[in-house]
Design an enzyme around this catalytic site. Structure first.
Site, PDB file in Angstrom:
ATOM      1  N   SER A 187       0.867  -1.101  -0.077  1.00 53.88           N
ATOM      2  CA  SER A 187       0.056   0.028  -0.009  1.00 53.88           C
ATOM      3  C   SER A 187       0.945   1.236  -0.109  1.00 53.88           C
ATOM      4  O   SER A 187       2.080   1.139  -0.371  1.00 53.88           O
ATOM      5  CB  SER A 187      -1.020  -0.051   1.278  1.00 53.88           C
ATOM      6  OG  SER A 187      -1.909   0.999   1.096  1.00 53.88           O
ATOM      7  N   ASN A 188       0.337   2.492   0.490  1.00 56.52           N
ATOM      8  CA  ASN A 188       0.959   3.679   0.575  1.00 56.52           C
ATOM      9  C   ASN A 188       0.625   4.377   1.724  1.00 56.52           C
ATOM     10  O   ASN A 188      -0.332   3.726   2.484  1.00 56.52           O
ATOM     11  CB  ASN A 188       0.961   4.358  -0.975  1.00 56.52           C
ATOM     12  CG  ASN A 188      -0.546   4.522  -1.108  1.00 56.52           C
ATOM     13  OD1 ASN A 188      -1.308   5.053  -0.263  1.00 56.52           O
ATOM     14  ND2 ASN A 188      -0.890   4.167  -2.161  1.00 56.52           N
ATOM     15  N   ARG A 189       1.261   5.691   1.678  1.00 57.54           N
ATOM     16  CA  ARG A 189       1.016   6.389   3.045  1.00 57.54           C
ATOM     17  C   ARG A 189      -0.299   7.348   2.902  1.00 57.54           C
ATOM     18  O   ARG A 189      -0.594   8.003   4.018  1.00 57.54           O
ATOM     19  CB  ARG A 189       2.270   7.407   3.290  1.00 57.54           C
ATOM     20  CG  ARG A 189       3.226   6.513   3.693  1.00 57.54           C
ATOM     21  CD  ARG A 189       4.516   7.273   3.798  1.00 57.54           C
ATOM     22  NE  ARG A 189       4.326   8.507   4.670  1.00 57.54           N
ATOM     23  CZ  ARG A 189       4.802   9.654   4.365  1.00 57.54           C
ATOM     24  NH1 ARG A 189       5.508   9.979   3.617  1.00 57.54           N
ATOM     25  NH2 ARG A 189       4.637  10.477   5.513  1.00 57.54           N
TER      26      ARG A 189
END
Ligand code: CTP
Length: 407
Positions: A214-216
């Protein structure tokens, strides 16, 4: 930054232990720059004093029909008429069974019920009482009568009641009450009757049953846009992979995980929509294989083979060519280099009407924080820079821009 700013709101408070929560509501409405006039029943003053509300709102509190206090600045010298005429919204929180019964019958024997009869603005009722009192057929019939006349209900929540029993009858928390106020005030807004689809959060691409890529992205900007669209009266579908964020009151939440499920939901919900605001940080690569069982560690390196996910905006562009929905498409460009050049490329390539260029290299803007600094580019070469501001305020100006594009 909300549609509460500058609105005159009548807050009716009845005699329930939940009256103490109405103080917080009065305070939060005031902090949101609304002008809050509080009307208390006699019973309410047994629980909380008028002085408490006066201190929270900085304004006179009304309770006695015969000596009703200052009526300066009101459209009538008769306080209950003036208050009713001036109000943009009348919320009764907590509303007791007794006051609901009086309202349903059109009785008017105190300052609150007289003002409710005189008010033509939207009426929001937040009942709070013992569970059996709420479920009683008399109370339910009164609520039905009031709703059939246009009053809006904030349903009480289930849980522990002051009696120590549990049941349905708790006044919802302030954030929920505020959300309902915003939703109802929005009903006459610029986007009234229009459907707006917003995507939010970073997608999660499963690697095995416990891990994902995923990402932030926190989803905060997307949720702020959903709220701003509700403030403007839109029917909002929020397709979200964000976790732990409260759903704005009035939004239809469509929870998703992966780019694939988000894409499917977006293609379905944009049909009939006035706008799609694609705020989600969609993960571009997913593990080619999803392990059915947890991947165990070994002494050697783990090689992952990644496959491209579908580009949702490109899929929407293709569907839009055939269906003409949504009318307006807005994308975000999260960039650490060549911000405007890359954003323009996305505007053209993805067939967008607007792109919000977001420099993610600054620590005070973009992912996970509450503020943002963006440049909005349009399809005709125009650009509008929005300096560091709250995500709520960026959301409000973007929604205003979308409203004017929709005409
Ligand atoms: N987007 C999308 N589908 C994807 C990836 C992105 O619809 N698979 C959307 C995002 O929601 C955003 C816009 O496209 O509105 C731009 O996303 P961004 O991540 O900035 O760009 P990418 O197209 O993924 O390109 P890159 O990551 O190489 O900059």
């Amino acid at each position: 930054m909300s549609n509460l700013r500058g609105k005159r709101i009548l807050l009716g408070v009845c005699g329930s232990i939940a009256a103490y929560k109405a103080v917080d509501l009065a305070s939060k409405l005031t902090q949101a720059d609304a002008e809050v006039d509080v009307i208390m029943t006699v019973a309410a003053q047994r629980f909380v004093s008028a002085l408490t509300f006066q201190a929270a709102t900085g304004r006179s509190v009304y309770s006695d029909l015969w000596t009703s206090g200052a009526s300066g600045g009101l459209p009538s010298h008769i306080a209950h008429i003036g208050l009713a005429e001036a109000a943009g919204l009348f919320i009764i929180a907590p509303a007791t069974a007794n006051t609901l019964a009086k309202l349903a019958q059109g009785m008017a024997d105190d300052m609150l019920t007289v003002s409710a009869l005189a008010a033509a603005c939207p009426l929001l009722l937040a009942p709070a009482m013992d569970g059996n009192m709420y479920e009683h057929p008399a109370t339910q019939a009164n609520l039905q009568t009031l709703q059939s006349r246009g009053a809006q209900l904030i349903p009480p929540e289930s849980g522990r009641l002051a009696s120590g029993l549990s049941g349905r009858g708790r006044l919802p928390e302030t954030a929920t009450l505020l959300g309902h106020c915003r939703r109802v005030l929005g009903l006459t807004g610029e986007l009234a009757g229009k459907k707006v689809v917003v995507t939010a959060g970073g997608t999660r691409e499963a690697l095995d049953p416990v891990r994902y890529l995923s990402n932030r992205s926190s989803g905060k900007q997307g949720y702020a846009i959903a709220q701003a669209a509700i403030d403007a009266g839109a029917r909002v579908v929020l397709i979200s992979s964000a976790q732990h964020l409260p759903t704005p009151v009035g939004a239809q939440l469509v929870p998703v995980e992966s780019a694939e499920t988000m894409c499917r939901a977006a293609l379905e919900h944009v049909l009939g929509a006035a706008a799609l605001v694609m705020v989600a940080a969609v993960v571009d690569y997913r593990p080619r294989q999803v392990a059915q069982r947890k991947i165990k560690k070994t002494d050697s390196a783990l090689r992952l083979e990644l496959a491209r996910t579908d580009d949702i905006l490109l899929a929407v562009k293709a569907q839009r060519a055939a269906s003409s929905y949504p009318n307006i498409v807005v994308g975000f460009a999260a960039e650490s280099d060549n911000l405007l050049e890359n954003a323009r490329g996305k505007l053209r390539g993805k067939g967008l009407d607007l792109v919000v260029a977001n420099d993610i290299s600054a620590p005070d803007a973009g992912f996970a924080v509450d503020s943002n600094r963006v440049t909005v580019l349009d399809a005709h070469g125009g650009s509008q820079r929005i300096e560091l501001s709250s995500k709520a305020s960026i959301a409000a100006s973007l929604i205003q821009r979308i409203s004017s594009l929709l005409g």
